[in-house]
Design a protein around this motif. Structure first.
Motif, short mmCIF file in Angstrom:
data_model
loop_
_atom_site.label_atom_id
_atom_site.label_comp_id
_atom_site.label_asym_id
_atom_site.label_seq_id
_atom_site.Cartn_x
_atom_site.Cartn_y
_atom_site.Cartn_z
N GLY A 1 0.83 -1.22 -0.05
CA GLY A 1 -0.08 -0.11 -0.02
C GLY A 1 0.87 1.38 -0.08
O GLY A 1 1.98 1.22 0.42
N GLY A 2 0.38 2.25 -0.36
CA GLY A 2 1.06 3.66 -0.27
C GLY A 2 1.61 4.07 -1.66
O GLY A 2 2.14 5.09 -1.54
N HIS A 3 1.75 3.12 -2.69
CA HIS A 3 2.50 3.47 -4.00
C HIS A 3 1.56 3.71 -5.15
O HIS A 3 0.50 3.15 -5.15
CB HIS A 3 3.41 2.33 -4.26
CG HIS A 3 4.56 2.39 -3.22
ND1 HIS A 3 5.20 3.17 -2.58
CD2 HIS A 3 5.14 1.22 -2.48
CE1 HIS A 3 6.24 2.79 -1.56
NE2 HIS A 3 6.18 1.52 -1.77
N SER A 4 1.96 4.51 -5.95
CA SER A 4 1.33 4.57 -7.14
C SER A 4 2.11 3.59 -8.25
O SER A 4 3.61 3.68 -8.63
CB SER A 4 1.41 5.75 -7.74
OG SER A 4 0.89 6.02 -9.09
N LEU A 5 1.49 2.63 -8.80
CA LEU A 5 2.30 1.64 -9.36
C LEU A 5 1.69 1.44 -10.87
O LEU A 5 0.56 1.50 -11.20
CB LEU A 5 1.98 0.26 -8.51
CG LEU A 5 2.38 0.08 -7.20
CD1 LEU A 5 1.81 -1.14 -6.44
CD2 LEU A 5 4.08 0.03 -7.37
N THR A 6 2.66 1.25 -11.77
CA THR A 6 2.56 0.82 -13.15
C THR A 6 3.41 -0.28 -13.49
O THR A 6 4.58 -0.52 -13.28
CB THR A 6 2.98 1.91 -14.01
OG1 THR A 6 2.07 3.17 -13.83
CG2 THR A 6 2.69 1.79 -15.38
N LEU A 7 2.69 -1.30 -14.26
CA LEU A 7 3.45 -2.54 -14.64
C LEU A 7 3.58 -2.44 -16.39
O LEU A 7 2.36 -2.32 -16.92
CB LEU A 7 2.61 -3.75 -14.33
CG LEU A 7 3.18 -5.12 -14.85
CD1 LEU A 7 4.56 -5.23 -14.00
CD2 LEU A 7 2.26 -6.11 -14.44
N TRP A 8 4.57 -2.35 -16.75
CA TRP A 8 4.99 -2.48 -18.33
C TRP A 8 4.87 -3.98 -18.77
O TRP A 8 5.89 -4.58 -18.15
CB TRP A 8 6.11 -1.53 -18.36
CG TRP A 8 6.64 -1.68 -19.89
CD1 TRP A 8 5.99 -1.01 -21.15
CD2 TRP A 8 7.38 -2.49 -20.57
NE1 TRP A 8 6.46 -1.16 -22.19
CE2 TRP A 8 7.47 -2.36 -21.97
CE3 TRP A 8 8.41 -3.46 -20.19
CZ2 TRP A 8 8.34 -2.81 -22.91
CZ3 TRP A 8 9.30 -4.17 -21.01
CH2 TRP A 8 9.22 -3.93 -22.29
N ALA A 9 4.50 -4.45 -19.72
CA ALA A 9 4.50 -5.37 -20.71
C ALA A 9 4.76 -5.44 -21.91
O ALA A 9 4.67 -4.27 -22.61
CB ALA A 9 3.37 -6.13 -20.75
N HIS A 10 5.94 -5.87 -22.48
CA HIS A 10 6.68 -5.81 -23.51
C HIS A 10 5.43 -5.81 -24.73
O HIS A 10 5.58 -5.26 -26.03
CB HIS A 10 7.76 -6.85 -23.89
CG HIS A 10 8.51 -6.80 -25.27
ND1 HIS A 10 8.08 -7.27 -26.21
CD2 HIS A 10 9.51 -6.02 -25.54
CE1 HIS A 10 8.81 -7.04 -27.49
NE2 HIS A 10 9.47 -6.12 -27.02
N SER A 11 4.59 -6.98 -24.75
CA SER A 11 3.53 -6.88 -25.89
C SER A 11 2.46 -6.15 -25.42
O SER A 11 1.83 -6.47 -24.25
CB SER A 11 3.24 -8.44 -25.87
OG SER A 11 2.24 -8.76 -26.62
#
Length: 336
Positions: free
Chosen positions: A24-34
């Motif tokens: 908790g407490g974070h702003s998160l982005t997950l990057w996928a190659h495809s």
């Protein structure tokens, strides 16, 4: 709160994103190659390809655009860029990231390997391509499935900047993830990379059904081999006795979830490398290509690495696993 971009939506990158979201407490982005993979994760809210069965929380934004992940339009840029790509793909991915990078952004590597052609560690590639950014590395015994399941896990974050290390420690620590820190980047990186080579050999021993005695001997002599090279490359002996050395080695050599050990087991059973790699369905066993880089580093620093030498012969010279073990067992006697 920190803004964190996780670059790489394999099993480990996804597990770390899930762990950070749980904290908790974070702003998160997950990057996928495809783009298709990113769309699948965003729609299903699970990574069915690499980490099935573990929900990806709605708080994790998923994208296939590197610039959108690290410096989205009309939003603050990511403060921490957690790179979890396969080690051999890191250079190409980072080159694509450079136009969007900001000098104040932190590059934290969670990849465990050594570049095959240059023999560079991941942090060295980062320093080469992004000299304006702070760099750290994450290591230690950690299967993605167990981290995603919130099973208790201890890892290490290494950085030369003590204040940066303390910040990252605080950002990643949670009830299920205990984070230690040190200032030995070379030792931490090489511990995480070289253990994969030893795990291949441990798998071979298992595939050949040679028993527990030789597995214990292989792990013990493996840590000695890893330590020799790490120290020659500027690492600290104590680091290889810790989580990113002995800890990671024991887990990867004995745990059933280890892809490197699995590849070794299948080699011991007589299967060919190309068949085994194909059966991984896109997942990466880092030790296969790190073996070449490790041997190159050893030759550069005049370090003896007999286990690595034999694994290279099995992987790339069509040497039989039986002959490789026999050669290790019949080497001239020496002191320990």
């Amino acid at each position: 709160m920190s803004r964190i971009a996780v670059i790489g939506a394999g099993s480990w990158g996804t597990a770390l994103a899930i762990s950070l979201a749980r904290r908790g407490g974070h702003s998160l982005t997950l990057w996928a190659h495809s783009p298709a993979h990113a769309d699948d994760i965003a729609a299903a809210r699970t990574n069915t390809r690499y980490l099935p069965g573990f929900p990806v929380p709605p708080s994790i934004r998923v994208t296939s655009s590197l610039s959108d992940a690290i410096a989205p339009q009309n939003q603050p840029a990511a403060e921490i860029i957690l790179c979890v790509t396969p080690s051999q793909a890191l250079r190409a991915t980072l080159q694509q990231m450079i136009p969007a990078l900001r000098p104040q952004q932190i590059l934290l590597s969670a990849s465990k390997g050594v570049e095959e052609k240059t023999y560079l560690r991941i942090s060295e590639i980062m320093h080469e391509l992004a000299p304006q950014n702070l760099v750290g590395t994450l290591g230690g015994p950690s299967f993605a499935q167990e981290v995603a399941a919130a099973m208790p896990t201890a890892i290490t974050i290494a950085t030369e900047d003590p204040a940066l290390g303390e910040r990252l420690q605080n950002d990643f620590t949670s009830e299920s993830l205990r984070v230690y820190r040190n200032d030995d980047v070379p030792g931490t990186e090489l511990g995480g990379a070289l253990k994969n080579v030893i795990a291949l050999a441990a798998g071979v021993v298992t595939g050949l059904e040679l028993g527990n005695n030789v597995t214990a001997a292989l792990i013990t002599r493996g840590i000695a081999e890893m330590t020799r090279l790490a120290v020659a490359c500027g690492g600290q002996r104590e680091t290889l006795s810790g989580l990113s050395g002995v800890g990671d080695l024991v887990l990867t050599c004995t745990g059933g979830l280890s892809r490197n050990r699995t590849v070794g087991v299948e080699l011991g059973k007589g299967r060919k490398l190309h068949e085994i790699i194909a059966s991984l369905n896109g997942k990466v066993a880092e030790g296969v290509r790190t073996t070449t880089a490790a041997l190159g580093l050893a030759q550069r620093h005049n370090v003896e690495m007999p286990i690595t030498e034999q694994m290279h012969a099995v992987l790339y010279e069509d040497k039989s696993p039986q002959d490789a073990i026999r050669n290790l067992m019949t080497r001239p006697g020496r002191t320990e």
